[in-house]
Enzyme design. Structure first.
Site, PDB file in Angstrom:
ATOM      1  N   ASP A  17      17.105  11.184 -41.507  1.00 15.29           N
ATOM      2  CA  ASP A  17      18.043  10.776 -40.459  1.00 15.29           C
ATOM      3  C   ASP A  17      18.094  11.800 -39.329  1.00 15.29           C
ATOM      4  OD1 ASP A  17      19.804   9.015 -39.250  1.00 15.29           O
ATOM      5  OD2 ASP A  17      21.577   9.871 -40.201  1.00 15.29           O
TER       6      ASP A  17
ATOM      7  N   SER B 118      28.306  11.197 -35.164  1.00 10.78           N
ATOM      8  CA  SER B 118      26.962  11.238 -35.729  1.00 10.78           C
ATOM      9  C   SER B 118      25.992  11.950 -34.793  1.00 10.78           C
ATOM     10  CB  SER B 118      26.446   9.815 -35.985  1.00 10.78           C
ATOM     11  OG  SER B 118      27.172   9.200 -37.009  1.00 10.78           O
TER      12      SER B 118
ATOM     13  N   HIS C 167      19.672   7.317 -36.892  1.00 11.69           N
ATOM     14  CA  HIS C 167      20.383   6.040 -36.771  1.00 11.69           C
ATOM     15  C   HIS C 167      21.107   5.899 -35.436  1.00 11.69           C
ATOM     16  CE1 HIS C 167      23.947   8.359 -38.349  1.00 11.69           C
ATOM     17  NE2 HIS C 167      24.591   7.548 -37.523  1.00 11.69           N
TER      18      HIS C 167
END
Length: 467
Positions: A137, A210, A107
């Site tokens: 992911d 992230s 993402h």
């Protein structure tokens, strides 16, 4: 005496403080060794610019588009609109090889036209996306550089709950921020994240973290920080990381093939609660209850049936239904796996040749029922024959449709108007006559399994008929 008591108390407090400080981990050397391999990742994404020039005020300030028609005077200058959006700090990553391979989240780089990697020595290099996998992911990138600092990879399966872990990343664009905490839980299943057994921690993770690494105290990467649970948009003590074992399996496939394949059984499953466990003869709620076997699937070829409770898959115990996709997904397609199920009150081992997980599965919509009515059963419900429209749209081969639910056993079990009852206490329901026959002989005072299809979704619900 009073002074002596104060002195003893002071010594006690100092001793406790010293012991507490000594028992806490020292992260300094870990951070010094690991930080150079952690990178900041930003992206550039092309956007469609609105028509017309940008207007600037007398002091150089930009005038919003909504006010453009108010400012048509010479003192307001015009400028050209940018062709694409400026780089924004979106996440983190870490280098896994000296020749420039690095990992981050899918993402973080999704829909990016250009990915920029900023190293600790302030160099900014454009990265090539080798491959990206939305289901896990995980994304694998490559930058053109040599002799790069790298992280040391650990084994996430060796992590223990309560163990200290540390994260390095760029929350809100603040490069190389360090936060620490403990492992709160392992193999967490999150909504819409079927194939990743997440590591839950209480490490402070915020937007920008992230894709960054999660380290153990040996300085080994054990996970990739991926998600947080929040109601405010910020850290609330619930952070989730992708196990490095899972991430490297994905990365290896992306590097070799450019895509990821996962194992697939072809069953729709549900959780086993206490009442369902009793109805299927289990000592406790456990396993994954097969609500439907998809046609043409490996499960159908192997003889798995709706109503089977999967207890073990290839030696791994299935405690929760969410465990099963994790186990199946990491098995290489084509491998023959042993599946232990509870069927008709007995354990049975079924050998399944694992297939390849398809890209999409679609469910049909609801239809309308016929008015052929049958009443007077022990569930205190009205049922009708299954019509062709429902049969086609819901892909239901046989069953009866619930037309009316009155107070009684059916209502207590949660039956709703429109549900299609396909199985009752282990027997297939093919018609209203079948339903009435089976309902007459149902035992009382214990939970019985009843399989229904509700708006296209198959599931089991427990039924209990009081004496």
């Amino acid at each position: 005496m009073r002074y002596l008591s104060k002195l003893i108390f002071a010594v006690f407090v100092l001793s406790v403080h010293t012991v507490s400080a000594a028992s806490l981990p020292d992260f300094k050397s870990l951070v010094k060794e690991a930080s150079p391999a952690v990178v900041n990742i930003s992206t550039i994404q092309k956007v469609e610019s609105p028509d017309g020039p940008i207007l600037f005020g007398p002091n150089g300030e930009e005038i919003p588009d909504i006010f453009r028609h108010f400012f048509r005077m010479p003192e307001f200058e015009q400028g050209e609109r940018p062709k694409h959006r400026a780089p924004q700090s979106l996440g983190s990553g870490f280098i896994i090889s000296e020749d420039g391979y690095l990992l981050t989240n899918h993402h973080v780089i999704e829909d990016a036209d250009k990915v920029i990697v900023r190293l600790t020595d302030r160099r900014e290099l454009e990265a090539k996306v080798i491959g990206s996998d939305k289901r896990s992911d995980v994304a694998l990138l490559k930058i053109e550089a040599t002799n790069l600092p790298t992280v040391e990879l650990g084994k996430s399966k060796d992590l223990e709950v309560g163990e200290w872990v540390l994260a390095i990343g760029s929350p809100f664009g603040f490069d190389h921020s360090v936060t620490a905490g403990i492992v709160s839980a392992k193999e967490r299943a999150l909504a819409n994240e079927t194939y990743v057994p997440f590591i839950q921690t209480d490490v402070a993770i915020n937007p920008g973290n992230s894709g960054g690494p999660l380290f153990n105290l040996d300085g080994e990467v054990v996970g990739i920080n991926s998600q947080i649970y929040t109601r405010s948009g910020g850290f609330m003590g619930l952070s989730f990381a992708i196990p490095i074992d899972v991430a490297m399996n994905v990365a290896d496939q992306l590097k070799a093939d450019g895509y990821v394949t996962r194992g697939w059984l072809g069953v729709i499953i549900q959780e086993v609660n206490r009442d369902l466990a009793e109805s299927f003869g289990l000592d406790k709620p456990a396993g994954a209850l097969v609500a439907k076997v998809l046609p043409g699937s490996p499960a159908e070829d192997a003889g798995l049936q709706a109503g089977d409770v999967i207890l073990r898959f290839e030696g791994e115990e299935v405690t929760l239904s969410s465990d099963l996709p994790h186990y199946v997904g990491r098995v290489k397609p084509g491998v023959k796996a042993d599946v232990v199920v509870m069927r008709d009150g007995r354990k049975k081992t079924v050998r399944v040749k694992v297939g390849v997980l398809p890209n999409q599965n679609q469910l049909a919509n609801a239809g309308q029922s016929k008015p052929d009515l049958a009443t007077g059963n022990r569930l205190n419900i009205d049922v009708v024959e299954l019509d062709e429209q429902r049969r086609d749209k819901w892909q239901v081969n046989a069953g009866v449709v619930v037309r009316r639910v009155m107070p009684g056993a059916g209502a207590s079990s949660g039956l709703m108007v429109g549900d299609v009852i396909t199985m009752l206490n282990g027997e297939q329901v093919g018609s209203v006559a079948d339903f009435n026959r089976i309902a007459k002989s149902l035992p009382t005072a214990r939970s019985l399994p009843m399989r229904i299809v509700r708006r296209g979704s198959p599931m089991f619900i427990p039924l209990r008929i009081e004496p």
